[in-house]
Design a protein around this motif. Structure first.
Motif, PDB file in Angstrom:
ATOM      1  N   GLU A 181     -12.639   3.567  -6.487  1.00 34.03           N
ATOM      2  CA  GLU A 181     -13.665   3.287  -5.704  1.00 34.03           C
ATOM      3  C   GLU A 181     -14.683   4.546  -5.484  1.00 34.03           C
ATOM      4  OE1 GLU A 181     -11.655  -0.289  -3.129  1.00 34.03           O
ATOM      5  OE2 GLU A 181     -11.408   1.600  -2.518  1.00 34.03           O
ATOM      6  N   LYS A 182     -14.110   5.774  -5.197  1.00 40.53           N
ATOM      7  CA  LYS A 182     -14.892   6.730  -4.909  1.00 40.53           C
ATOM      8  C   LYS A 182     -15.622   7.453  -5.896  1.00 40.53           C
ATOM      9  CE  LYS A 182     -12.060   7.510  -0.661  1.00 40.53           C
ATOM     10  NZ  LYS A 182     -11.356   8.555  -0.145  1.00 40.53           N
ATOM     11  N   LEU A 197      -6.414   3.275  -6.449  1.00 32.12           N
ATOM     12  CA  LEU A 197      -7.607   2.407  -5.994  1.00 32.12           C
ATOM     13  C   LEU A 197      -8.708   3.317  -5.327  1.00 32.12           C
ATOM     14  CD1 LEU A 197      -8.808  -0.356  -5.690  1.00 32.12           C
ATOM     15  CD2 LEU A 197      -7.720  -0.794  -3.894  1.00 32.12           C
ATOM     16  N   SER A 198      -8.155   4.051  -4.671  1.00 31.44           N
ATOM     17  CA  SER A 198      -9.175   4.916  -3.854  1.00 31.44           C
ATOM     18  C   SER A 198     -10.207   5.843  -4.928  1.00 31.44           C
ATOM     19  CB  SER A 198      -8.256   5.796  -3.148  1.00 31.44           C
ATOM     20  OG  SER A 198      -9.270   6.940  -2.098  1.00 31.44           O
ATOM     21  N   VAL A 199      -9.230   6.517  -5.969  1.00 35.42           N
ATOM     22  CA  VAL A 199      -9.904   7.345  -6.993  1.00 35.42           C
ATOM     23  C   VAL A 199     -11.079   6.518  -7.615  1.00 35.42           C
ATOM     24  CG1 VAL A 199      -9.477   8.397  -9.161  1.00 35.42           C
ATOM     25  CG2 VAL A 199      -8.032   8.888  -7.320  1.00 35.42           C
ATOM     26  N   LYS A 209       0.688  -1.157   0.136  1.00 34.03           N
ATOM     27  CA  LYS A 209       0.040  -0.087  -0.068  1.00 34.03           C
ATOM     28  C   LYS A 209       1.166   1.290  -0.043  1.00 34.03           C
ATOM     29  CE  LYS A 209      -4.217  -1.912   2.420  1.00 34.03           C
ATOM     30  NZ  LYS A 209      -5.053  -1.738   3.502  1.00 34.03           N
ATOM     31  N   ALA A 226      -2.137   2.773  -4.063  1.00 35.40           N
ATOM     32  CA  ALA A 226      -3.515   2.727  -3.289  1.00 35.40           C
ATOM     33  C   ALA A 226      -4.180   4.013  -3.627  1.00 35.40           C
ATOM     34  CB  ALA A 226      -2.988   2.688  -1.817  1.00 35.40           C
ATOM     35  N   ALA A 227      -3.561   5.127  -3.933  1.00 39.21           N
ATOM     36  CA  ALA A 227      -4.291   6.374  -4.189  1.00 39.21           C
ATOM     37  C   ALA A 227      -5.351   6.097  -5.638  1.00 39.21           C
ATOM     38  CB  ALA A 227      -3.377   7.463  -4.485  1.00 39.21           C
TER      39      ALA A 227
END
Length: 322
Positions: A288-289, A284-286, A191, A281-282
């Motif tokens: 998902e959100k 993935l966050s983009v 991560k 990980a960033a």
């Protein structure tokens, strides 16, 4: 009987750990400062069960920013003392302070010039008297009904070792990024160390199409690359939009004639993008959100607005970035 004995064991060991709080004193702070000032490594040694605990303490110290290793006292007496230098700090563990294998190497360690920190239950023992710093890990009684098997004493030693490691970790301002560096194979390492450039598709694997090409051409490229998306660029190779399989499907539901139209007519002009230096990980966050629904691909754009790659959700999941 079984339940009662198990509960009694936990109560005795919990009490042994609770009693340690009163021993976090000036001498403990001096020992921690000694290790902070150490210009080399921490060498942990101990025999038997104390040795097993010592291995864990050494491993915890090493993984939290304090270079350390375990040295078996028996092997030390037959050559491994050559690993100890005058700049080292030696943590010697013995509840009684009289373990012969540990006591026998103390004069040599003293002669080498290393600093000795004792994890010991008796200050008046041989180990206690030879140490530069004494950390009291003594217990009132063992949980063993015979009073023989090290139980409460090893638990207390382990807890004191953790207390010292965490104090050192805090004093060093050791961060989660530092921790990840020492644990690159773990989930946290993935991560905090894995970047977009490590997982993105580049070169021939990076699907790109110019704006004057048709939607049919884009469909062929998507099928060939298998990523479900194509970055659209202008005549100068600059990123101007994205074609996804979702866009193609929705257009097909209305009329197939669009397949002969330029991709510019149907592309998404303001898609989400990311730069290659960002953490995976960033990305993935983009994904998902994103609203109203998550996305599965992100074009990777450099500072010149050139699409240098594309990252797919499955690439992140395959790498364990969750």
């Amino acid at each position: 009987m079984i339940t009662e004995k198990a509960i009694e064991t936990l109560e005795i060991e919990a009490g042994a750990v609770e009693a340690l709080k009163e021993r976090i004193d000036a001498e403990f702070e001096a020992a921690v400062q000694c290790i902070l000032d150490c210009q080399a490594r921490v060498v942990v040694t101990g025999m038997g069960k104390s040795g097993h605990i010592g291995r864990k303490i050494a491993a915890t110290l090493a993984s939290t920013g304090t270079p350390s290793f375990f040295m078996h006292p028996g092997e030390a007496f037959h050559g491994d003392l050559g690993m100890v230098t005058e700049k080292d700090v030696v943590i010697a563990i013995s509840n009684s302070g009289e373990s012969s294998e540990v006591v026998n190497i103390l004069p040599i360690i003293r002669r080498i010039g290393a600093t000795i920190v004792a994890f010991c239950g008796r200050r008046d023992s041989n180990l206690g008297r030879h140490a530069d710093h004494f950390i009291d890990i003594g217990v009132e009684r063992e949980a063993c009904p015979l009073g023989l098997a090290p139980t409460a004493s090893t638990t207390a030693t382990l807890a004191m070792g953790d207390a010292m490691a965490m104090a050192l970790m805090s004093a060093r301002n050791f961060t989660s990024q530092d921790f990840a560096m020492f644990h690159p194979g773990g989930a946290l390492g993935r991560k905090l160390l894995l970047k977009v450039e490590n997982v993105m598709h580049t070169g021939e694997d990076n699907p790109i199409i110019t704006a004057d090409k048709t939607a049919k051409d884009a469909l062929f490229i998507m099928t060939d690359k298998g990523l479900g998306a194509v970055s659209v660029v202008d005549a100068d190779g600059k990123f101007i939009g994205l074609i996804t399989d979702g866009i193609i499907r929705r257009a097909l539901a209305k009329d197939y004639k669009f397949l002969d139209e330029p991709v510019k007519a149907i592309m998404f002009e303001t898609p989400l993008t990311i730069s290659k230096d960002k953490l995976a990980a960033a990305a993935l966050s983009v994904m998902e959100k994103h609203k109203p629904r998550p996305v599965t691909v992100l074009p990777v754009i450099d500072s010149d607005n050139t699409p240098v790659g594309i990252v797919h959700l499955t690439d992140l999941l395959r790498q364990g970035v969750v």
